[in-house]
Design an enzyme around this catalytic site. Structure first.
Site, PDB file in Angstrom:
ATOM      1  N   THR A 102      13.401  41.655  27.710  1.00 51.54           N
ATOM      2  CA  THR A 102      14.843  41.769  27.926  1.00 51.54           C
ATOM      3  C   THR A 102      15.606  40.654  27.200  1.00 51.54           C
ATOM      4  O   THR A 102      16.687  40.883  26.643  1.00 51.54           O
ATOM      5  CB  THR A 102      15.161  41.739  29.432  1.00 51.54           C
ATOM      6  OG1 THR A 102      14.576  42.883  30.048  1.00 51.54           O
ATOM      7  CG2 THR A 102      16.655  41.736  29.675  1.00 51.54           C
ATOM      8  N   SER A 141      17.539  51.061  26.506  1.00 45.12           N
ATOM      9  CA  SER A 141      17.010  50.098  27.465  1.00 45.12           C
ATOM     10  C   SER A 141      16.141  49.134  26.665  1.00 45.12           C
ATOM     11  O   SER A 141      15.703  49.459  25.552  1.00 45.12           O
ATOM     12  CB  SER A 141      16.158  50.812  28.522  1.00 45.12           C
ATOM     13  OG  SER A 141      15.304  49.908  29.202  1.00 45.12           O
ATOM     14  N   THR A 142      15.896  47.956  27.222  1.00 44.36           N
ATOM     15  CA  THR A 142      14.890  47.079  26.603  1.00 44.36           C
ATOM     16  C   THR A 142      13.583  47.840  26.411  1.00 44.36           C
ATOM     17  O   THR A 142      12.867  47.631  25.429  1.00 44.36           O
ATOM     18  CB  THR A 142      14.646  45.836  27.493  1.00 44.36           C
ATOM     19  OG1 THR A 142      15.810  45.015  27.473  1.00 44.36           O
ATOM     20  CG2 THR A 142      13.455  45.028  26.998  1.00 44.36           C
ATOM     21  N   ASN A 143      13.296  48.771  27.328  1.00 40.72           N
ATOM     22  CA  ASN A 143      11.987  49.411  27.352  1.00 40.72           C
ATOM     23  C   ASN A 143      11.761  50.433  26.244  1.00 40.72           C
ATOM     24  O   ASN A 143      10.629  50.903  26.069  1.00 40.72           O
ATOM     25  CB  ASN A 143      11.764  50.057  28.718  1.00 40.72           C
ATOM     26  CG  ASN A 143      11.904  49.059  29.839  1.00 40.72           C
ATOM     27  OD1 ASN A 143      11.874  47.851  29.610  1.00 40.72           O
ATOM     28  ND2 ASN A 143      12.071  49.553  31.062  1.00 40.72           N
ATOM     29  N   THR A 188     -33.232  37.852   4.247  1.00 43.06           N
ATOM     30  CA  THR A 188     -33.029  38.470   5.556  1.00 43.06           C
ATOM     31  C   THR A 188     -33.612  37.525   6.594  1.00 43.06           C
ATOM     32  O   THR A 188     -34.693  36.968   6.406  1.00 43.06           O
ATOM     33  CB  THR A 188     -33.725  39.834   5.647  1.00 43.06           C
ATOM     34  OG1 THR A 188     -35.120  39.688   5.370  1.00 43.06           O
ATOM     35  CG2 THR A 188     -33.124  40.826   4.642  1.00 43.06           C
ATOM     36  N   SER A 319     -16.275  12.577   4.003  1.00 42.19           N
ATOM     37  CA  SER A 319     -16.723  11.709   5.085  1.00 42.19           C
ATOM     38  C   SER A 319     -16.042  10.352   4.994  1.00 42.19           C
ATOM     39  O   SER A 319     -15.759   9.853   3.911  1.00 42.19           O
ATOM     40  CB  SER A 319     -18.242  11.533   5.025  1.00 42.19           C
ATOM     41  OG  SER A 319     -18.683  10.585   5.976  1.00 42.19           O
ATOM     42  N   SER A 320     -15.831   9.763   6.163  1.00 43.10           N
ATOM     43  CA  SER A 320     -15.293   8.401   6.213  1.00 43.10           C
ATOM     44  C   SER A 320     -16.406   7.355   6.149  1.00 43.10           C
ATOM     45  O   SER A 320     -16.129   6.164   6.074  1.00 43.10           O
ATOM     46  CB  SER A 320     -14.495   8.217   7.505  1.00 43.10           C
ATOM     47  OG  SER A 320     -15.344   8.400   8.633  1.00 43.10           O
ATOM     48  N   LYS A 325     -19.898  12.512  -0.293  1.00 40.48           N
ATOM     49  CA  LYS A 325     -20.020  13.776   0.445  1.00 40.48           C
ATOM     50  C   LYS A 325     -18.748  14.604   0.284  1.00 40.48           C
ATOM     51  O   LYS A 325     -17.636  14.109   0.464  1.00 40.48           O
ATOM     52  CB  LYS A 325     -20.279  13.493   1.919  1.00 40.48           C
ATOM     53  CG  LYS A 325     -20.696  14.719   2.731  1.00 40.48           C
ATOM     54  CD  LYS A 325     -21.164  14.278   4.126  1.00 40.48           C
ATOM     55  CE  LYS A 325     -21.779  15.431   4.897  1.00 40.48           C
ATOM     56  NZ  LYS A 325     -20.753  16.382   5.326  1.00 40.48           N
TER      57      LYS A 325
END
Length: 464
Positions: A102, A141-143, A188, A319-320, A325
């Site tokens: 609504t 209507s909103t609906n 696989t 990486s820190s 990396k």
């Protein structure tokens, strides 16, 4: 007080910003629903769709003699402003809200009414001359207005999503051609299987996405069924005879799409299966995309202790603490988007199931969840294509060596030396470290010429 105007509704008076085109009911929604920080203004397709629905309704009402020409012209002006992409910042309501939509419907009604009043030379809020409820919302209507606009918005957004998916398909298809000659080992259960080409692997990625292009186009067609004229519960109370058909026709012409009226408006007003089906299609696409990204991360794993068959373009230090990396950050972010979409689909399922009797009041979370999924997927697919797929390279020599040293190539010998002998050769190769090729020659199972012909890469990647 000079910065505000007073408007009145069922609950009494409320201050509204003086320059706002929205009105009292929108302001109440802003006050009530501080939930997600995602506002209707973030979803421009939805606002345009609301403009189309309101204009279609006004056209029908005018042709049925229910609106005077001046009020119709005012509504036409306001609706067209929304359709043309203006005044989006006048839609501040939260996407997650109570009331079955609504607040969204009234936000549109109020903005269109006040734009119409300005067109008529009247003051904002002077609703005697153009009313959000009596005129803009006439016969609605909103609906029926809300779900119709939501469906039209999703139909429009699907075009953007499919366009991004098509571009991703072509990116994979291009790589398939680029890698068509590179032999590699298929796998696989993460074990060596039989040879294939890297091109075949990427072609499979492309084709599985192509199927989803077809599926999304098909399932989005259900969004072109409207329940306009249903009004509150589908009985059409307060709508004139012929309004539902005429309004649907007007919306179809405005949208230039084959919009149709639902067969049964009571059923259509409470049913949310179109949203469930479409959200399921997004989930299926997400599962496929996530699987592809899993494969890309595996194929690029290493560089020394992994598969290292392809190289993903480096995008940032990984990486820190570990120098050198580089991580597969683009597939990783797409994986996470896919998880979000799968979660949103569960939200849609719960919300659809929660409908009761003649209305599902949970449509706002359904719409928001699907729109969020569509936006995320569109952005993720563009990111995957531009930042990853387009610049993938192959480690051709490594791929070739993997095939030559693989136990898996013994499968190609089955038709020539039998399963039992092939199993024996495979076992010996595993135990001794010798190559399948050399063991077959040493045991005089085939001549060198025969073996070379059988194990020629071009003979191992398709039917005999």
């Amino acid at each position: 007080m000079e910065d505000f105007r007073l408007e009145t509704d069922l609950l009494g008076e409320l201050q509204v910003p003086a320059n706002a085109y929205y009105g009292v009911q929108t302001q109440r929604a802003v006050n009530n629903f501080k939930i997600s920080n995602h506002k209707l203004s973030d979803y421009k397709e939805f606002i345009r769709a609301l403009g189309i629905v309101k204009l279609g309704a006004a056209k029908a009402n005018f042709k049925l003699g229910l609106l005077s020409e001046d009020i119709y012209k005012a509504i036409e002006f306001g609706s067209n402003e929304l359709i043309q992409g203006n005044y989006f910042d006048e839609f501040p309501v939260d996407m997650i809200q109570g009331g079955a939509g609504t607040s969204v419907n009234m936000n549109a009604n109020e903005v269109i009414a006040n734009l119409g009043l300005e067109f008529l030379g009247k003051a904002k809020g002077d609703y005697t001359f153009c009313s959000p409820n009596d005129h803009v919302n006439l016969s609605q209507s909103t609906n029926d207005a809300y779900p119709t606009a939501l469906k039209l918005a999703l139909f429009d957004m699907n075009k953007q999503l499919v366009f991004a998916l098509e571009k991703l398909f072509f990116a994979f298809d291009k790589k398939a051609g680029e890698f068509h000659h590179l032999i590699k080992m298929g796998r696989t259960q993460l074990q060596d299987a039989v040879p294939m080409t890297l091109g075949q692997e990427f072609e499979a990625f492309a084709i599985t996405l192509k199927k989803e292009i077809i599926a999304l186009r098909r399932v989005s067609l259900s969004f072109l069924e409207t329940n306009m004229g249903a009004t509150a519960i589908g009985t059409g109370l307060n709508a004139a005879p012929g309004y539902a058909e005429l309004c649907t026709k007007e919306i179809a012409e405005l949208l230039n799409e084959p919009v149709v009226l639902a067969e049964n408006l009571v059923e259509a007003t409470s049913d949310t299966s179109a949203f469930v089906e479409y959200s399921g299609a997004l989930k299926k696409l997400s599962i496929k995309l996530s699987k592809i990204c899993n494969d890309l991360r595996l194929l690029a794993s290493g560089p020394r202790a992994g598969l290292f068959e392809i190289n993903l373009p480096p995008k940032q230090p990984g990486s820190s603490i570990m120098p050198g990396k580089v991580n597969p950050v683009i597939p990783e972010v797409v994986n996470q988007v896919c998880f979000k979409v799968i979660g949103n689909d569960l939200t849609v399922a719960f919300a659809a199931e929660a409908g009761q009797l003649q209305l599902n009041v949970m449509e706002p979370i359904i719409g928001f969840s699907i729109m969020e999924s569509m936006q995320y997927l569109t952005n993720a697919m563009d990111t995957l294509r531009k930042e990853c797929i387009d610049d993938i390279t192959a480690n051709a020599e490594h791929l070739k060596n993997e095939v030559q040293n693989s136990i898996g190539i013994v499968t190609a010998l089955n038709p020539h030396i039998g399963y039992k002998a092939s199993t024996k050769i495979a076992k010996q190769a595993l135990e001794t470290g010798e190559s399948v090729y050399q063991l077959v020659l040493d045991q005089n199972l085939l001549s060198k010429e025969q073996l070379d012909e059988i194990l020629d890469p071009k003979n191992m990647v398709g039917p005999l």
